[in-house]
Design an enzyme around this catalytic site. Structure first.
Site, PDB file in Angstrom:
ATOM      1  N   ARG A  79       0.944  -1.552   0.047  1.00 34.41           N
ATOM      2  CA  ARG A  79       0.216   0.094  -0.013  1.00 34.41           C
ATOM      3  C   ARG A  79       0.929   1.221  -0.145  1.00 34.41           C
ATOM      4  O   ARG A  79       0.390   1.986  -0.746  1.00 34.41           O
ATOM      5  CB  ARG A  79      -0.710   0.046   1.348  1.00 34.41           C
ATOM      6  CG  ARG A  79      -2.497   1.576   1.292  1.00 34.41           C
ATOM      7  CD  ARG A  79      -3.173   1.326   2.667  1.00 34.41           C
ATOM      8  NE  ARG A  79      -1.769   1.336   4.079  1.00 34.41           N
ATOM      9  CZ  ARG A  79      -2.568   2.062   4.925  1.00 34.41           C
ATOM     10  NH1 ARG A  79      -4.279   1.688   5.017  1.00 34.41           N
ATOM     11  NH2 ARG A  79      -1.817   2.405   6.075  1.00 34.41           N
ATOM     12  N   TYR A  97      -6.173   9.260   0.419  1.00 31.77           N
ATOM     13  CA  TYR A  97      -6.511   8.327   0.180  1.00 31.77           C
ATOM     14  C   TYR A  97      -7.369   7.871   1.012  1.00 31.77           C
ATOM     15  O   TYR A  97      -7.756   8.289   2.019  1.00 31.77           O
ATOM     16  CB  TYR A  97      -4.757   7.555   0.367  1.00 31.77           C
ATOM     17  CG  TYR A  97      -4.787   6.529   1.050  1.00 31.77           C
ATOM     18  CD1 TYR A  97      -5.494   5.014   1.478  1.00 31.77           C
ATOM     19  CD2 TYR A  97      -3.861   7.556   2.289  1.00 31.77           C
ATOM     20  CE1 TYR A  97      -4.959   4.668   3.171  1.00 31.77           C
ATOM     21  CE2 TYR A  97      -3.984   6.823   3.602  1.00 31.77           C
ATOM     22  CZ  TYR A  97      -4.155   4.992   4.057  1.00 31.77           C
ATOM     23  OH  TYR A  97      -3.828   4.758   5.520  1.00 31.77           O
ATOM     24  N   PHE A 189       3.660   2.711   5.876  1.00 34.32           N
ATOM     25  CA  PHE A 189       3.920   3.284   5.552  1.00 34.32           C
ATOM     26  C   PHE A 189       3.206   4.671   6.133  1.00 34.32           C
ATOM     27  O   PHE A 189       3.519   6.304   6.352  1.00 34.32           O
ATOM     28  CB  PHE A 189       3.425   4.020   3.825  1.00 34.32           C
ATOM     29  CG  PHE A 189       3.347   4.754   3.066  1.00 34.32           C
ATOM     30  CD1 PHE A 189       4.801   5.274   2.061  1.00 34.32           C
ATOM     31  CD2 PHE A 189       2.970   5.458   3.060  1.00 34.32           C
ATOM     32  CE1 PHE A 189       4.505   5.927   2.354  1.00 34.32           C
ATOM     33  CE2 PHE A 189       2.479   6.840   2.344  1.00 34.32           C
ATOM     34  CZ  PHE A 189       3.722   7.012   1.721  1.00 34.32           C
ATOM     35  N   ASP A 190       2.270   4.846   6.286  1.00 35.82           N
ATOM     36  CA  ASP A 190       1.460   6.218   7.453  1.00 35.82           C
ATOM     37  C   ASP A 190       2.042   6.506   8.529  1.00 35.82           C
ATOM     38  O   ASP A 190       2.108   7.648   8.809  1.00 35.82           O
ATOM     39  CB  ASP A 190       0.085   5.015   7.398  1.00 35.82           C
ATOM     40  CG  ASP A 190      -1.166   5.431   6.008  1.00 35.82           C
ATOM     41  OD1 ASP A 190      -0.717   4.200   5.328  1.00 35.82           O
ATOM     42  OD2 ASP A 190      -2.126   5.296   6.633  1.00 35.82           O
ATOM     43  N   THR A 191       2.110   5.376   9.542  1.00 31.66           N
ATOM     44  CA  THR A 191       2.667   5.765  10.365  1.00 31.66           C
ATOM     45  C   THR A 191       3.939   6.499  10.745  1.00 31.66           C
ATOM     46  O   THR A 191       4.592   7.504  11.646  1.00 31.66           O
ATOM     47  CB  THR A 191       2.740   4.682  11.661  1.00 31.66           C
ATOM     48  OG1 THR A 191       1.854   3.830  11.505  1.00 31.66           O
ATOM     49  CG2 THR A 191       3.637   4.852  13.006  1.00 31.66           C
TER      50      THR A 191
END
Length: 386
Positions: A79, A97, A189-191
């Site tokens: 992702r 997103y 990735f987000d964190t």
């Protein structure tokens, strides 16, 4: 925010992997929502990362039918990799997103991106853990989510409340700076992006969301948890060593110490000059207090930006308030040193007083550095617009 007429203001990415069952229904629902109530031009980008079912064909058909939809095909899973590719190709001022299951209520989409469009914030996240959020999910996922975010706060000292909600947005110029610094290509990735942003002092806006768990989710929970734990350990190690590669983030310990020493030297000189100028008028104690107060405000502002790399206005008042408490400690030390000197030698001259103040200031400076690093600027300027 300046864009050409007709160009999308928002590029909303839907990362997918083998989502042939839900893709068309979700994209049409998302498209209808944006067409019906979103006040800015938009684009929906379906980012397919290595699907092996009919997902690429469905995405291509939607792109041919709906002018605001485009599709992007990647040959590797992840992702984070999909978001990196889609965001790096976009020229829209705001990038966002959503998960393909649309578990998050779409009514929160405009509140999510509006602060970025207006320039009020740099990033925005949906949160299921803040007051006002309404969440429907099983106890297992609830426990995992809360446990993960509690772990983040306790190990990485983050200020944002929900790192995992698949509902986030970022200004393009911020993404251009930060995304290249993110190493993870999958769920962490987000964190990692949020930690880097927070340490850089960027403003993170939080939006409580309505969220309904997708019972058909095919996320491998165990593999994701293990990957997240490895990510936390990697980021925590980088923070401890001062090597987190964050553009504009706080320098490491040695650069912090050197910059703090320079700011401290200038502050000490300014304090002594002010003290010498004020003492004949106000007396020793009042001159010391006034000189230290003026220098404390300037010292906190200088250390905030120069020594600890905290940018932006968010959190500045909180930092100054804490800085004033540190000032009170310095005042107590220096005033106590003067009082002890006058008690021991009532006739002490100005040179002796200055020498005592220098010694007391050195002690206060060491304590100030430790408190600024460990408390005042512990989480950078978390930047949360909460």
């Amino acid at each position: 925010m300046s864009v050409d007429a007709g160009d999308p203001v928002l590029d909303l990415v839907v990362p997918v992997f083998n989502e042939e069952a839900d893709l068309e229904r979700s994209v049409r629902r998302l498209h209808a929502h944006l067409r019906g109530g979103f006040p800015y031009p938009f684009r929906i980008t379906v980012a397919d990362n290595a699907s092996t079912d009919a997902t690429p064909r469905i995405a291509a058909a939607l792109a041919r039918e709906l002018s605001e939809v485009r599709c992007l095909r990647l040959e590797e899973k992840g992702r984070g990799r999909a978001l990196r590719a889609a965001w790096s190709r976009s020229q829209a001022p705001v990038l966002a997103y959503v998960d393909v299951d649309l578990s998050t209520g779409l009514s929160a989409l405009l509140p999510l991106v509006a602060p970025l469009i207006s320039g009020h914030s740099d990033l925005a996240i949906g949160t299921r853990l803040a007051p006002g959020a309404r969440v429907v999910r099983g106890p297992k996922r609830e426990l995992l989510s809360r446990g993960y975010n509690t772990l983040l706060r306790s190990t990485l000292a983050v200020g944002f409340s929900d790192a995992q909600c698949g509902f986030k947005a970022v200004r393009r110029e911020v993404a251009e700076r930060l995304v290249p610094l993110v190493r993870d290509e999958e769920w962490f990735f987000d964190t990692e992006l949020l930690v880097i942003a927070e340490r850089a002092g960027l403003r993170i806006h939080e939006v409580p969301v309505d969220w309904v768990d997708d019972p058909d989710s095919r996320v491998d929970i165990l593999a994701t948890v293990l990957a997240d734990l490895r990510g936390i350990a990697r980021i925590g190690t980088a923070l401890a060593r001062g090597t987190l590669p964050a553009d504009g983030a706080r320098p490491g310990l040695l650069p912090q110490l050197l910059r703090f020493a320079l700011v401290g030297a200038v502050s000490t000189l300014a304090h002594l000059l002010l003290y010498a100028a004020l003492r004949p008028v106000t007396g020793a104690q009042a001159a010391n207090a006034l000189a230290l107060l003026v220098c404390a405000v300037a010292n906190t502002a200088a250390n905030r930006r120069f020594s600890f790399g905290v940018r932006g206005r968010s959190g500045a008042l909180r930092h100054q308030a804490r800085g004033l408490l540190v000032f009170a400690l310095g005042l107590g030390l220096t005033s106590g040193a003067l009082a002890a000197l006058h008690l021991a030698d009532p006739g002490a001259g100005a040179r002796t007083e200055l020498a005592v103040l220098v010694a007391a200031n050195l002690t206060a400076t060491l304590l100030r550095f430790l408190l600024l690093r460990a408390w005042v600027f512990r989480t950078g300027a978390a930047g949360a617009a909460r």
